[in-house]
Design a protein around this motif. Structure first.
Motif, short mmCIF file in Angstrom:
data_model
loop_
_atom_site.label_atom_id
_atom_site.label_comp_id
_atom_site.label_asym_id
_atom_site.label_seq_id
_atom_site.Cartn_x
_atom_site.Cartn_y
_atom_site.Cartn_z
N MET A 2 0.85 -1.19 0.00
CA MET A 2 0.00 0.00 0.00
C MET A 2 0.89 1.24 0.00
O MET A 2 1.86 1.33 0.75
N GLY A 3 0.55 2.17 -0.86
CA GLY A 3 1.34 3.38 -0.96
C GLY A 3 0.49 4.63 -0.84
O GLY A 3 -0.72 4.60 -1.05
N TRP A 4 1.16 5.71 -0.48
CA TRP A 4 0.54 7.05 -0.48
C TRP A 4 1.32 7.93 -1.46
O TRP A 4 2.56 7.92 -1.46
N PHE A 5 0.57 8.65 -2.24
CA PHE A 5 1.13 9.62 -3.18
C PHE A 5 0.41 10.94 -2.98
O PHE A 5 -0.64 10.99 -2.34
N ARG A 6 0.95 11.99 -3.53
CA ARG A 6 0.27 13.28 -3.46
C ARG A 6 0.52 14.06 -4.73
O ARG A 6 1.52 13.84 -5.44
N GLN A 7 -0.39 14.97 -5.01
CA GLN A 7 -0.25 15.83 -6.17
C GLN A 7 -0.72 17.22 -5.82
O GLN A 7 -1.88 17.42 -5.46
N ALA A 8 0.19 18.16 -5.92
CA ALA A 8 -0.12 19.57 -5.68
C ALA A 8 -0.52 20.21 -7.01
O ALA A 8 -0.13 19.74 -8.08
N PRO A 9 -1.27 21.31 -6.95
CA PRO A 9 -1.69 21.98 -8.19
C PRO A 9 -0.50 22.36 -9.06
O PRO A 9 0.48 22.94 -8.57
N GLY A 10 -0.57 21.98 -10.32
CA GLY A 10 0.49 22.33 -11.25
C GLY A 10 1.75 21.50 -11.14
O GLY A 10 2.74 21.78 -11.83
N LYS A 11 1.72 20.50 -10.29
CA LYS A 11 2.90 19.66 -10.11
C LYS A 11 2.58 18.21 -10.44
O LYS A 11 1.43 17.80 -10.46
N GLU A 12 3.62 17.44 -10.67
CA GLU A 12 3.45 16.02 -10.95
C GLU A 12 3.14 15.26 -9.66
O GLU A 12 3.47 15.71 -8.55
N ARG A 13 2.54 14.10 -9.83
CA ARG A 13 2.29 13.23 -8.70
C ARG A 13 3.61 12.83 -8.04
O ARG A 13 4.60 12.57 -8.74
N GLU A 14 3.61 12.78 -6.72
CA GLU A 14 4.83 12.55 -5.96
C GLU A 14 4.62 11.41 -4.97
O GLU A 14 3.59 11.35 -4.29
N PHE A 15 5.58 10.51 -4.89
CA PHE A 15 5.54 9.43 -3.92
C PHE A 15 5.71 9.99 -2.51
O PHE A 15 6.52 10.90 -2.28
N PRO A 59 3.45 24.13 4.66
CA PRO A 59 2.62 24.56 3.52
C PRO A 59 2.93 23.77 2.25
O PRO A 59 2.01 23.51 1.45
N GLU A 60 4.15 23.36 2.07
CA GLU A 60 4.51 22.60 0.86
C GLU A 60 3.97 21.17 0.87
O GLU A 60 4.08 20.46 -0.13
N ASP A 61 3.37 20.75 1.98
CA ASP A 61 2.69 19.45 2.02
C ASP A 61 1.27 19.53 1.46
O ASP A 61 0.60 18.50 1.32
N THR A 62 0.82 20.73 1.15
CA THR A 62 -0.51 20.91 0.59
C THR A 62 -0.63 20.18 -0.74
O THR A 62 0.18 20.38 -1.66
N ALA A 63 -1.62 19.30 -0.83
CA ALA A 63 -1.82 18.49 -2.04
C ALA A 63 -3.06 17.64 -1.87
O ALA A 63 -3.62 17.55 -0.77
N VAL A 64 -3.47 17.01 -2.95
CA VAL A 64 -4.43 15.91 -2.87
C VAL A 64 -3.61 14.64 -2.62
O VAL A 64 -2.65 14.36 -3.35
N GLN A 102 -9.77 7.86 -4.60
CA GLN A 102 -10.23 9.09 -5.24
C GLN A 102 -9.48 10.32 -4.76
O GLN A 102 -9.58 11.37 -5.37
N GLY A 103 -8.77 10.19 -3.68
CA GLY A 103 -7.97 11.29 -3.16
C GLY A 103 -8.67 12.07 -2.06
O GLY A 103 -9.90 12.10 -1.98
N THR A 104 -7.86 12.67 -1.20
CA THR A 104 -8.38 13.53 -0.14
C THR A 104 -7.47 14.75 -0.05
O THR A 104 -6.25 14.65 -0.12
N GLN A 105 -8.09 15.92 0.07
CA GLN A 105 -7.35 17.19 0.05
C GLN A 105 -6.74 17.48 1.42
O GLN A 105 -7.44 17.42 2.44
N VAL A 106 -5.48 17.82 1.41
CA VAL A 106 -4.80 18.32 2.61
C VAL A 106 -4.30 19.72 2.30
O VAL A 106 -3.58 19.92 1.31
N THR A 107 -4.68 20.67 3.13
CA THR A 107 -4.25 22.04 2.96
C THR A 107 -3.58 22.50 4.25
O THR A 107 -4.18 22.42 5.32
N VAL A 108 -2.35 22.98 4.12
CA VAL A 108 -1.59 23.45 5.27
C VAL A 108 -1.39 24.94 5.12
O VAL A 108 -0.76 25.41 4.16
#
Length: 123
Positions: free
Chosen positions: A34-47, A88-93, A115-121
């Motif tokens: 099981m993995g977690w990834f994130r994607q911030a607006p305008g950026k690529e998906r990140e492990f 703040p840089e952890d902000t992503a889906v 489906q993703g969950t939004q995290v906003t810092v």
């Protein structure tokens, strides 16, 4: 069919904590990394992090090492990521994903996604 449902996202101040959950169904949970990834607006998906099927191997991205902790509960078929000292840089889906291809940091190697969950810092 494997289904993954994330929860636990929200708005938090810098330095705060959140715990994300991902409930899995339609699979033998222990067979999957099981993995977690994130994607911030305008950026690529990140492990972010991954945990082996047995739970005895864990892999973190350098950007979250020492701040995030991944775990899994076999009774609940759920994987978690505890996120501390948020920035703040952890902000992503944030997305959870499942694979049988081993402990991987490459999203394309994961077969199933939530489906993703939004995290906003906030700063």
């Amino acid at each position: 069919q494997v289904q993954l449902v994330e929860s636990g996202g929200g708005l938090v101040q810098a330095g705060g904590s959140l715990r994300l959950s991902c409930a899995a169904s339609g699979c033998t949970f222990s067979n999957y990394v099981m993995g977690w990834f994130r994607q911030a607006p305008g950026k690529e998906r990140e492990f972010v992090a991954a945990i082996s099927g047995s739970g005895d191997a864990i892999y973190y991205a350098e950007s979250v090492k020492g701040r995030f902790a991944i775990s899994r509960d076999y009774a609940k078929n759920t994987v978690y990521v505890q996120m501390n000292s948020l920035r703040p840089e952890d902000t992503a889906v944030y997305y959870c994903a499942a694979t049988t291809k081993g402990l991987k940091a490459i999203g394309d190697l994961y077969d199933y996604w939530g489906q993703g969950t939004q995290v906003t810092v906030s700063s």
